[in-house]
Design a protein around this motif. Structure first.
Motif, PDB file in Angstrom:
ATOM      1  N   ILE A 419       5.730  21.242  -3.816  1.00  0.00           N
ATOM      2  CA  ILE A 419       6.413  20.518  -4.658  1.00  0.00           C
ATOM      3  C   ILE A 419       7.905  21.065  -4.915  1.00  0.00           C
ATOM      4  O   ILE A 419       8.817  20.455  -4.970  1.00  0.00           O
ATOM      5  CB  ILE A 419       5.628  20.100  -5.858  1.00  0.00           C
ATOM      6  N   GLU A 420       8.022  22.220  -5.133  1.00  0.00           N
ATOM      7  CA  GLU A 420       9.046  23.007  -5.437  1.00  0.00           C
ATOM      8  C   GLU A 420      10.312  22.736  -4.264  1.00  0.00           C
ATOM      9  O   GLU A 420      11.565  22.631  -4.571  1.00  0.00           O
ATOM     10  CB  GLU A 420       8.869  24.507  -5.441  1.00  0.00           C
ATOM     11  N   SER A 447       9.027  14.351  -5.698  1.00  0.00           N
ATOM     12  CA  SER A 447       8.535  15.393  -6.668  1.00  0.00           C
ATOM     13  C   SER A 447       7.940  15.192  -7.657  1.00  0.00           C
ATOM     14  O   SER A 447       6.791  15.764  -8.247  1.00  0.00           O
ATOM     15  CB  SER A 447       9.579  16.836  -6.711  1.00  0.00           C
ATOM     16  N   LEU A 451       3.834  15.684  -8.795  1.00  0.00           N
ATOM     17  CA  LEU A 451       3.530  16.355 -10.227  1.00  0.00           C
ATOM     18  C   LEU A 451       2.546  15.705 -10.988  1.00  0.00           C
ATOM     19  O   LEU A 451       1.813  16.193 -11.452  1.00  0.00           O
ATOM     20  CB  LEU A 451       4.775  16.884 -10.740  1.00  0.00           C
ATOM     21  N   GLN A 452       2.782  14.293 -10.870  1.00  0.00           N
ATOM     22  CA  GLN A 452       2.015  13.463 -11.714  1.00  0.00           C
ATOM     23  C   GLN A 452       0.563  13.455 -11.221  1.00  0.00           C
ATOM     24  O   GLN A 452      -0.318  13.337 -11.854  1.00  0.00           O
ATOM     25  CB  GLN A 452       2.419  11.909 -11.946  1.00  0.00           C
ATOM     26  N   LYS A 455      -1.232  16.460 -12.286  1.00  0.00           N
ATOM     27  CA  LYS A 455      -1.737  16.348 -13.697  1.00  0.00           C
ATOM     28  C   LYS A 455      -2.835  15.418 -13.850  1.00  0.00           C
ATOM     29  O   LYS A 455      -3.794  15.961 -14.445  1.00  0.00           O
ATOM     30  CB  LYS A 455      -0.464  15.860 -14.525  1.00  0.00           C
ATOM     31  N   ILE A 477       2.863  21.961 -15.670  1.00  0.00           N
ATOM     32  CA  ILE A 477       3.172  20.916 -15.074  1.00  0.00           C
ATOM     33  C   ILE A 477       3.860  20.121 -15.810  1.00  0.00           C
ATOM     34  O   ILE A 477       4.797  19.478 -15.500  1.00  0.00           O
ATOM     35  CB  ILE A 477       1.880  20.165 -14.540  1.00  0.00           C
ATOM     36  N   LYS A 480       7.578  20.999 -15.998  1.00  0.00           N
ATOM     37  CA  LYS A 480       8.038  20.538 -14.726  1.00  0.00           C
ATOM     38  C   LYS A 480       8.414  19.096 -14.548  1.00  0.00           C
ATOM     39  O   LYS A 480       9.484  18.527 -14.072  1.00  0.00           O
ATOM     40  CB  LYS A 480       7.450  20.986 -13.589  1.00  0.00           C
ATOM     41  N   ILE A 481       7.511  18.266 -14.791  1.00  0.00           N
ATOM     42  CA  ILE A 481       7.886  16.901 -15.100  1.00  0.00           C
ATOM     43  C   ILE A 481       9.047  16.486 -15.811  1.00  0.00           C
ATOM     44  O   ILE A 481       9.641  15.495 -15.598  1.00  0.00           O
ATOM     45  CB  ILE A 481       6.499  16.006 -15.484  1.00  0.00           C
TER      46      ILE A 481
END
Length: 503
Positions: A419-420, A447, A451-452, A455, A477, A480-481
């Motif tokens: 993701i990064e 991204s 992330l979702q 989660k 997380i 980051k979102i």
């Protein structure tokens, strides 16, 4: 010469299970070798070929060369459990041989020293396999045993073969110390890295002495000198290769020490001076023709930490130029190539990567530094771009950003599930002058979607919501979102259909 304990049935089954696998071509050793010929591998023993040895039936001990060959193959194919079993058996055989040699007054020192080096290499490989299985303590114990075997200065004597053997001794021990350093932290890591550096410096001195002896001999017209020249042609090539490789490893060791002073040992009173000294030594060893940018990138990292960004920028440009061909070739495969459409975001089939890269591009891609190193390179390039705020520096600023995009593209081609990397590509496109809003939005949204999903997956695992580790991961997380949503908002599209679910 065989272990006193019975041959484990499991070992024979392991040997049989992998004995039919095609062996890879033998690779040339990077270590200096003497002019003596090595014995070739013998065929698999009868015991290794038996499909199911009968219980209680006499069993012929497996051939040691065959056991080691199969262990090497298991290690190369990540069959680490089998590798550990096979190396463990081989180590037992060699330990018994060494005990026998040590008690035999007639045994030569050369034979003892050869067995010690051989056993240390087997222990090192077994340690690698254990670490890959998550047994770090077991791996460390094997590395320590191997370095203990290689105590002292090694073989004595000042003749050609003795000097080469002593260089082998030092290089073998240095390699083990380097592995130990990677498994250690703080002052423990510094201690073993320092020992590795001392051994490699001595190895380099010995190899240069040996090559000087050859040079003097080759400059003579005597029949003996000409005979030596003929005999040592291949050996000299190997020694030159070993010398170059040892210098490269020494450069890397200095960089590792510098990294310690930037992280674990950053609060030491001499941290900055020690880091500077280590990197100056690394830069002196740096080969400008090499594709490895370790030393100059580490120096750039130090300069940025010292708020000396103007000195860091040309170093990062040099660092990128060494990997430019390979990075651009891979980036092109995911629609981020210099000659491609930057808004094209469809990734090509990963299986076709090797087929589409040819010649220089393929070779350059195969010789790129590791994933984490390139990820740091991209971050440092973006940091350098942020320093160039003067409107007159737009061209140089965009160069740093575009270079970062190529590096990140090479990472996406290698692994598109980090993701990064997607987030960093979005940051890079939004940093360009002018901004590439469409591309930036695409990578930020991707991204965010990833992330979702992470989660949602964490919540579906039905873990204990009061578990501190789970709470910390979930909070990370969520933060980051929020950061990605903020970036999208700054692009003017923060309230579209990509909004995150709030708790």
């Amino acid at each position: 010469s065989l272990p006193s304990n019975p041959i484990p049935q499991s070992l024979l089954l392991v040997l049989h299970s992998i004995s039919t696998i095609a062996m890879p071509p033998t690779r040339l050793s990077r270590r200096p070798t003497s002019s003596k010929k090595k014995k070739g591998r013998r065929k698999a023993s009868a015991a290794a070929k038996q499909s199911s040895p009968g219980v209680g039936a006499p069993v012929t001990p497996p051939d040691l060369d065959e056991v080691i060959s199969q262990a090497d193959l298991a290690l190369e194919t990540s069959n680490n459990e089998n590798a550990v079993q096979l190396y463990n058996y081989a180590a037992g055989v060699l330990r018994d041989q060494l005990t026998t040699l040590s008690s035999n007054m007639a045994a030569s020192e050369e034979e003892k020293e050869s067995t010690i080096i051989f056993l240390s290499k087997i222990l090192g490989k077994m340690a690698e396999a254990k670490v890959s299985l998550g047994d770090q303590m077991g791996g460390q114990a094997d590395f320590v045993e191997a370095t203990t075997l290689l105590k002292g200065d090694g073989p004595s004597g000042e003749d050609y073969d003795s000097l080469v053997a002593r260089a082998q001794w030092r290089e073998a021990r240095a390699s083990l110390f380097l592995y130990l350093g990677q498994l250690s932290s703080s002052k423990d890591a510094l201690d073993v890295f320092t020992k590795a550096i001392d051994d490699m410096k001595e190895c380099i001195r010995l190899l240069e002495q040996v090559l000087a002896i050859d040079g003097n001999a080759n400059g003579s017209d005597s029949a003996m000198a000409m005979a030596m020249e003929d005999d040592n042609d291949n050996s000299n090539d190997s020694l030159q290769s070993a010398l170059s490789e040892t210098k490269r490893q020494l450069c890397g060791a200095y960089c590792s020490v510098a990294e310690l002073y930037l992280t674990d040992l950053c609060f030491e009173s001499n941290a900055e001076a020690a880091c500077e000294s280590s990197l100056q030594a690394a830069v002196k060893l740096d080969d400008p023709t090499s594709s490895s940018p370790d030393a100059i990138q580490a120096m750039a990292n130090l300069r940025l930490s010292q708020n000396r960004g103007e000195e860091a920028i040309p170093l990062m440009v040099q660092s990128y130029n060494r990997v430019k061909v390979g990075c651009e070739a891979l980036a092109d495969l995911v629609g981020l190539g210099k000659d491609g459409d930057e808004n094209q975001n469809k990734q090509k089939d990963k299986e076709n990567v090797a087929k589409e890269l040819k010649g220089e591009a393929l070779n350059a891609a195969n010789s790129l530094p590791g994933f984490e190193f390139r990820c740091q390179m991209a971050k440092l390039l973006l940091e350098c771009s942020s320093i160039l705020e003067d409107p007159a520096s737009v061209q140089q600023r965009n160069f740093c950003v575009e270079a970062a995009i190529q590096v990140l593209g090479s990472l996406l081609a290698e692994n598109d599930e980090v993701i990064e990397i997607w987030f960093l590509v979005g940051c890079a496109f939004s940093t360009l002058t002018p901004k590439n809003t469409i591309a930036s939005k695409h990578y930020f949204e991707t991204s965010l979607d990833m992330l979702q999903k992470v989660k949602k997956g964490m919540k579906q695992q039905q873990m204990n919501p009061m578990d501190e580790e789970f709470k910390a991961s979930l909070l990370d997380i969520q933060e980051k979102i929020k950061e990605v949503k903020k970036r999208l908002s700054e692009l003017g599209d923060g309230e579209d259909g990509s909004a995150m679910e709030e708790d």
